[in-house]
Design an enzyme around this catalytic site. Sequence first.
Site, PDB file in Angstrom:
ATOM      1  CG  ASP A 263      -2.179  -0.802   1.039  1.00  0.00           C
ATOM      2  OD1 ASP A 263      -2.240  -1.563   0.059  1.00  0.00           O
ATOM      3  OD2 ASP A 263      -3.093  -0.678   1.867  1.00  0.00           O
ATOM      4  NE  ARG A 318      -8.236  -3.093  -3.928  1.00  0.00           N
ATOM      5  CZ  ARG A 318      -8.583  -2.848  -2.679  1.00  0.00           C
ATOM      6  NH1 ARG A 318      -7.656  -2.820  -1.733  1.00  0.00           N
ATOM      7  NH2 ARG A 318      -9.844  -2.623  -2.355  1.00  0.00           N
TER       8      ARG A 318
END
Length: 440
Positions: A263, A318
């Site tokens: 992230d 993602r």
Amino acid sequence: MNTQKWHGHATAVRVAASIGCAALVLSVTGTAAQAKPGDPARQTLAANDGWAAYGTGTTGGAAADAAHVHTVTTWAGFKAALAADGSAPKIIKVKGTIDAVSEGCDSLAAPGYDFDDYLATYAPESWGLDTDLSAEPDDSPEGLRRVSAANQDQTIKAVVPANTTIIGIGKNAGFKGASLQIKAVDNVIVRNLTFESPVDCFPQWDPTDGDKGNWNSEYDTAVVYGSTHVWLDHNTFTDGGHPDSAAPTYFGMLYQQHDGELDIVRGADYVTASWNAFTEHDKTILIGNSDSESTAAGDRGHLKVTFHHNLFSGLVERAPRVRFGQVDSYNNHFVADDSYSYSFGIGKESQLVAQHNAFTLPAGVSAAKVLKRWNVSPVTADDNYVNGTATDLIAVHNAQIPGEVLQSGAGWTPTLRTKVDPVKSVPRIVDCGAGAGRLG
């Protein structure tokens, strides 16, 4: 290892090996770092090598003196080395595989916590689906789960200071169950490590998540949070021995024990991810974690990230999903299987440039799925190949998914690139060179 997920990648590797991977790796990996003699731990990011080269560049701990070079073999030793001497330049060499939860999940459980009690108490047929668990008292099954989760949080998170290089020694170095926290610092290098995703020992049941409820987990493998000049190179990120395909179901929903692999959030900036392998995972990489205005103010103008020569294999989604950032993705190889949902998520105010990438999709999976529109944001996507054929990803998406029309033209042109390889050579080059243990 989930052999079904790795089938496409294994085939690609066998083909690449047949044409001489060793020689090819030597010819391509030299572009990834500023050449320096001797110890690869003192290599720095080459000029123009992605967004992490912007401005002051990324040198990590290359300037460390002998007293600030550590070799670690245990989780306690690794955390101690990170904490020593603040932000003075340091090099941490990781030897072997270090398990952050070597004593198992039971060692982290609060006294009295019992998963069977948790299931019995919050089963939808008794608890329902209208009330979340936030008001549950500390001595309830949920309260004891919260304490257990806090124990794991404190145990597995490792905080990385500024001016640090973390590098694996040899071909088999890495971490199991760890969460690397690169938060509010500058100038970090992470190289040549295999990360087996942390398993959330104590996921939370949320009856109100969706119309059936859902299990929610914590712990990303690596988090770049408000940090600048970060270079992640020749690492492998994988679910390893705990793939989602082996997870049980409770209350009719997958007992999800993984969060993200990487992230990049909260105004982080100037990040280059090169020559990594991201494998066997669901929600892989998130850039910008919310559409809300409270986070948007800190994200606008930031989240500048480059991905090049990475292998994305056996993933669901993602790779990455993008909000706000100027993200440059080129010369990557995406190998999908039947679990594939999408690669690039086009999110709020994103400015994604996806060029010169190769996609290997199985029969029955359309190229229209490569791009996923979450918000109306323009995207640049040209010179991409699907199964060896030049493919206009925007055109095929718009033709097959007319309700989610994508606009062409991200509004900027990347300039921070080193060598751009011909896209037809990308599968061979990337499959030979990406991942831990392949550092030239």
